[in-house]
Design a protein around this motif. Structure first.
Motif, PDB file in Angstrom:
ATOM      1  N   ILE A 216     116.067 116.508  -3.178  1.00  0.00           N
ATOM      2  CA  ILE A 216     115.279 117.056  -2.070  1.00  0.00           C
ATOM      3  C   ILE A 216     115.284 118.569  -2.200  1.00  0.00           C
ATOM      4  N   THR A 217     114.145 119.141  -2.548  1.00  0.00           N
ATOM      5  CA  THR A 217     114.061 120.574  -2.861  1.00  0.00           C
ATOM      6  C   THR A 217     113.788 121.440  -1.634  1.00  0.00           C
ATOM      7  N   THR A 218     113.489 120.812  -0.502  1.00  0.00           N
ATOM      8  CA  THR A 218     113.356 121.550   0.770  1.00  0.00           C
ATOM      9  C   THR A 218     114.331 120.918   1.770  1.00  0.00           C
ATOM     10  N   PRO A 219     115.622 121.127   1.542  1.00  0.00           N
ATOM     11  CA  PRO A 219     116.635 120.361   2.277  1.00  0.00           C
ATOM     12  C   PRO A 219     116.633 120.598   3.778  1.00  0.00           C
ATOM     13  N   ASN A 220     116.541 121.853   4.215  1.00  0.00           N
ATOM     14  CA  ASN A 220     116.596 122.100   5.647  1.00  0.00           C
ATOM     15  C   ASN A 220     115.346 121.590   6.355  1.00  0.00           C
ATOM     16  N   THR A 221     114.206 121.651   5.674  1.00  0.00           N
ATOM     17  CA  THR A 221     112.986 121.071   6.232  1.00  0.00           C
ATOM     18  C   THR A 221     113.148 119.568   6.408  1.00  0.00           C
TER      19      THR A 221
END
Length: 299
Positions: A216-221
């Motif tokens: 997951i390359t946009t973890p906080n999203t």
């Protein structure tokens, strides 16, 4: 999210990190269980996977002559993550580290529900799992060229941990890119799950490496989506109960549109987790012993 990796073939993710996918695809495991190999010389095997002889041989074959498996780390004791740990330990002598046995970390409310007879209906618990070393929240696990910080993240399972590696995190089944995580009482607790999500959201992560599916390359999203998704599900349940009292299965059928029949039991358990959480907040009531057959109504 696409997932191009192939089962039983080693995929290099970062200079010191490789992925080995088990060939156990299913509606609950997506393309299979992710086993991670971390390190250059001392190799940590994160989530060895199910009891699968081919996967065991693939893990051993991925270790070069100048390397050794120094740690076997299990994020939680579902049958698609932990059973192979025993066989891998027999082959390598490496210790098996985890938060504890299958019932470790279970919340007081879930302990009470289990004592009252509520049965697991999720991905299958590895009741025989017994780590050689237990870890607790905040512990560090170190190899020659890596260090992991243990984050106890109950919710999907009471003994579930995530592992922080610099600004990356091995999130196992707590945060995945292909689906929201299953929370199945009495082993899963939605109140704990949401608290764990909010805890992880306090960090500025670079990437998540989940237990199934692609990184997951946009973890906080993704974390924010997961929190909002659960809150929206709660709202949908409350709205459905304003019309009439309903069981967890009836709510699942009403809320999950066009659901595959194979996934209805999992959806029902997710709804039950929400209902137990809402009961704890004094938002819903039910009659008799709590189960997915109970009739729920607004308090």
């Amino acid at each position: 999210m696409s997932d191009p990796s192939t089962p039983l073939q080693v995929q290099r993710l970062e200079p010191d990190l490789r992925l080995l996918r088990c060939a156990n695809p299913s509606p609950m495991t997506y393309t299979g269980t992710n086993t991670y190999l971390l390190g250059r010389t001392d190799i940590a095997v994160i989530d060895p996977g199910p009891d699968d002889a081919a996967h065991l041989q693939a893990i051993l074959a991925a270790i070069r002559p100048d390397q050794r498996i120094s740690h076997i780390i299990v994020t939680h004791s579902h049958k698609d993550h932990s059973p192979l740990a025993a066989a891998l330990q027999q082959k390598t002598g490496a210790p098996v580290l985890a938060f504890g046995a299958a019932d470790a970390g279970r919340s007081p409310v879930m302990k009470r529900l289990a004592q009252q007879g509520l049965q697991d209906g999720g991905e299958g618990i590895d009741w025989e799992f017994c780590p050689t070393h237990t870890v607790k929240d905040g512990d560090t696990i170190t190899g020659e060229d890596w260090e992991l910080t243990v984050l106890h993240t109950p919710g999907h399972l009471g003994n579930h941990i995530c592992l922080a590696w610099n600004e990356a995190c091995f999130t196992a089944d707590h945060v995945m890119g292909w689906a929201s995580s299953l929370v199945s009482p009495p082993d899963g607790d939605l109140t704990d799950f949401m608290a764990s999500c909010r805890r992880l959201a306090q960090y500025n992560w670079r990437i998540f490496y989940p237990g199934h599916g692609a990184p997951i390359t946009t973890p906080n999203t993704r974390l924010n989506w997961l929190i909002e998704h659960r809150l929206a599900r709660e709202t949908a349940i409350i709205e459905a109960l304003t019309r009439k009292p309903m069981t967890a299965e009836a709510l699942a059928l009403a809320i999950y549109s066009n659901i595959d029949a194979k996934l209805l039991p999992a959806a029902t358990r997710n709804v039950l987790a929400h209902l137990i959480d809402l009961y704890g907040k004094n938002r819903v009531i039910f009659s008799g012993l709590l189960s997915q057959a109970s009739l729920f109504s607004l308090a």
